[in-house]
Design an enzyme around this catalytic site. Structure first.
Site, short mmCIF file in Angstrom:
data_model
loop_
_atom_site.label_atom_id
_atom_site.label_comp_id
_atom_site.label_asym_id
_atom_site.label_seq_id
_atom_site.Cartn_x
_atom_site.Cartn_y
_atom_site.Cartn_z
CG HIS A 25 -13.78 -3.81 6.48
ND1 HIS A 25 -13.88 -2.45 6.31
CD2 HIS A 25 -13.44 -4.00 7.78
CE1 HIS A 25 -13.58 -1.86 7.46
NE2 HIS A 25 -13.33 -2.78 8.36
CE LYS A 51 -4.27 1.57 1.97
NZ LYS A 51 -5.23 1.49 3.05
NE ARG A 90 -9.07 -9.47 -6.30
CZ ARG A 90 -10.18 -8.89 -5.90
NH1 ARG A 90 -11.24 -8.92 -6.68
NH2 ARG A 90 -10.26 -8.26 -4.75
CD GLU A 131 -4.59 6.11 4.90
OE1 GLU A 131 -3.93 5.57 4.03
OE2 GLU A 131 -5.73 5.71 5.25
#
Lengths: 161, 502
Positions: free
Chosen positions: B236, B117, B293, B201
């Protein structure tokens, strides 16, 4: 004939008999119906109760009856009969680990009384949690699963009597 | 098309989906299966099928050596990984290429670059793709984090640089609690990843998950197929997806599409991929990650664009240029996908394992069902408990929602608990109808979304007794004169071998 089922922990009873003209006479509590019934190829019945028509899909596994009506599912169980008990004891693998995994939580203690369907142990494998539930009401005789332990497929986790 | 035979390194509905694309393209489809999947639908539909080992994914669907053995022995010239399993494994993509086969997906470099990330952030920032405001420095002390948090603005999220999975994450609203959160997260990160480095963040509280489907060929063309709104999530996990997103204005849609194309170009991306953003009702959006993907929810994009993403994946892999330009791609009408899982919403959404005794998918205008199971299949503990994806298409969002209700009402799944009542409650919720579901909505409104168990209708009870009445009559009759098992008068489809008194 009188039929009795469990639905959501409640006992439901009805009387159902076939009439000489092929229709059925059903009595549920104080409600009486004349029922026209056509079996469906895919399993289930097209029912006509007076002017109302219902398509009920159905399937059976052991002493459990699965029904689907208007997109809603209902599960009925036939209360213990000798055959049902035999069926259940033959399929009593519920309390063994169905796959290798880790015991995430043990929710009962030895000596606890448990209800049918109550979650006893939670296993985790492949990032999924699997609950191990009591197949019948009873008492926890032996508790073999410990939190954090890794268990093998088929390993006995809980003994219920 | 210079590809002639494809190994499908997957199972379930996505393997079935890829087989369908292969057949239309004249590519022979080779399936693989684990011990418990020998009779699975993807095995039945494939041109050839080979066993690859035990049910545990590590022994079969994740076993690179076995997959490559099958590909070579059966004479495949390409491999499609589907989603999950090895689809984002750089080493598998590389091994396929090293074996001289074509990989139907992005190159191993793009998979690696988007996989880490912090690296992905560093790469796409120069391309002008908006990132969530953050702070990252390997040698930062607590004072540097405290200063950075003030600059970013509270609430902030403390995250581990060395890994994900929710570990090492702290959300901090109160500046006084930041030092304590840093200490806790550092300890957890060290313990979980052996790496105490942290980064900050900005925490965006009412976020929407909006993603852009991109396609890139090997001839320098990168374009997008508009957005999918995937904010309806439970822990999630996406459960309902739609396109268009009710949040986006035409202007925001255009900007997000352009940003997604830039992000893909920044890593030299080829084939199909998805750039995920979080977006705010105020019109800001930030890069979250790129999925290298095919996505579970690709059908909603296929419905509104009229394009077949899987067939395009094969064309791109075969070296063909994209047969259209950005301006040719249109988004028409509205599509919604619901994921039907064998799980019990009343019991913490735990997978409800067991046998699907009967599965009758809905049908009708504008209804598509992607499923890898059939009546009689078991929901295995080893794999994702998704039974089917029901996708509907109609002219407007309101019409599509009504169509989805009807489709779910016509979906018959007997033998296992499913999330269908939960999905219906979500679709009927005023917040969903208003198009205002954010990523925390389902988890915070769970109690509104678990409808009461309805009372038993008399018709259902009568149907149960009718089945048992006829079963008893059959068993009671002289065996010699008893009707055969498939007699039409017995409506119970007996999936087990149990016979009363038999």
């Amino acid at each position: 004939m009188i039929f009795t089922y469990d639905h959501n922990g409640q006992t439901v009873t009805l009387t159902l008999d076939q009439q000489p003209d092929g229709s059925y006479h059903a009595v549920i509590g104080d409600r009486t119906y004349t029922v026209q019934a056509q079996p469906l190829n895919e399993g289930g019945w097209l029912l006509a109760l007076g002017r109302q028509r219902f398509v009920v899909y159905s399937a059976v596994e052991g002493n459990t009856r699965f029904l689907s009506l208007e997109g809603q599912d209902y599960t009925l169980t036939v209360p213990d009969t000798r055959a049902a008990r035999r069926q259940r004891s033959a399929g009593g693998g519920d309390l063994t680990a169905q796959m290798p995994g880790q015991v995430v939580d043990v929710l009962v203690n030895e000596g606890d009384t448990v209800e049918r369907g109550q979650t006893l142990v939670i296993l985790e494998a492949m990032k999924m949690e699997i609950r191990v539930a009591a197949p019948a009401a009873g008492r926890v005789k032996r508790l073999l699963a410990r939190k954090g332990e890794v268990v093998e497929r088929g390993q006995l986790l809980v003994e219920i009597e | 098309m210079n590809l002639t035979k494809c190994l499908i390194a997957n199972r379930g509905e996505i393997a079935v989906r890829i087989i369908r694309a292969c057949r239309e393209l004249g590519i022979r489809a080779v399936a693989v299966y684990s011990d418990v999947d020998a009779n699975a639908r993807h095995v039945q539909l494939a041109d050839e099928a080979y066993p690859i080992g035990a049910a545990s994914p590590a022994a079969s669907y994740l076993n690179v050596a076995k997959l490559l053995d099958v590909a070579r022995a059966s004479g495949c010239d390409c491999v499609h990984p589907g989603y999950g399993f090895l689809s984002e494994a750089e080493h598998f993509a590389q091994a396929v290429l090293d074996a001289g086969l074509t990989w139907v997906g992005p190159g191993p470099d793009a998979i690696r670059l988007m996989g880490v990330k912090t690296e992905a952030r560093a790469l796409i920032q120069p391309a002008g793709v908006p990132l969530v405001p953050g702070f990252q420095a390997d040698d930062a002390d607590d004072n540097a984090f405290v200063d950075a948090a003030v600059r970013i603005g509270y609430p902030v999220m403390v995250k581990a640089a060395g890994g994900g999975g929710g570990k090492g994450i702290r959300v901090v609203y109160d500046p006084a609690k930041l030092p304590e959160a840093l200490a806790g997260a550092r300890h957890e990160a060290q313990h979980a990843f052996g790496d105490p480095r942290l980064f900050l963040e900005k925490y965006i509280e009412t976020a929407r998950h909006v993603e852009i489907q991109v396609l890139a060929d090997g001839h320098g063309h990168t374009l997008h197929l508009f957005e999918r709104e995937c904010s309806a999530q439970r822990r999630h996990q996406k459960i309902v997806e739609e396109s268009p997103s009710p949040l986006l204005t035409p202007e925001l849609r255009q900007r997000m599409g352009a940003a997604a194309v830039e992000a893909a170009r920044a890593v030299g991306y080829t084939n199909a991929g998805t750039v995920e953003f979080i977006a705010t009702p105020g019109g800001d959006f930030y890069f979250l990650e790129m999925n290298t993907r095919l996505q579970v929810e690709h059908p909603v994009t296929e419905m509104v664009t009229g394009l077949d993403i899987v067939k395009l994946q094969f064309r791109i892999a075969a070296g063909e240029p994209l047969p259209f330009a950005q301006d040719d791609v249109r988004q028409r009408g509205h599509a919604i996908e619901c994921r039907i899982y064998a799980e019990d919403p009343r019991n913490g959404f735990l997978p409800a394992i067991g046998r699907v005794l009967k599965f009758t998918p809905p049908e009708g205008p504008g209804i598509r069902v992607d499923s890898g199971i059939q009546s009689g299949d078991s929901i295995s503990l080893h794999y994702d408990p998704m039974i089917a994806k029901v996708i509907v298409y109609d002219a407007s969002r309101e019409a599509a929602i009504n169509r989805m209700h009807e489709a779910l009402n016509r979906t018959v799944i007997l033998g296992t608990t499913t999330n269908i009542p939960f999905l219906r409650a979500l679709l009927a919720h005023p917040t969903f109808l208003a198009g205002e579901v954010d990523t925390r909505f389902v988890d915070t409104h769970l109690n509104d979304l678990l409808p009461d168990t309805p009372p038993l209708p008399d018709a259902a009870l009568i149907a149960a007794a009718l089945g048992d009445l006829h079963q008893n009559q059959r068993v009671g009759a002289n065996r010699r004169f008893a009707p055969p098992d498939n007699d039409a008068v017995s409506p119970w489809s007996r999936a087990d071998r149990f016979r009363t008194g038999g």
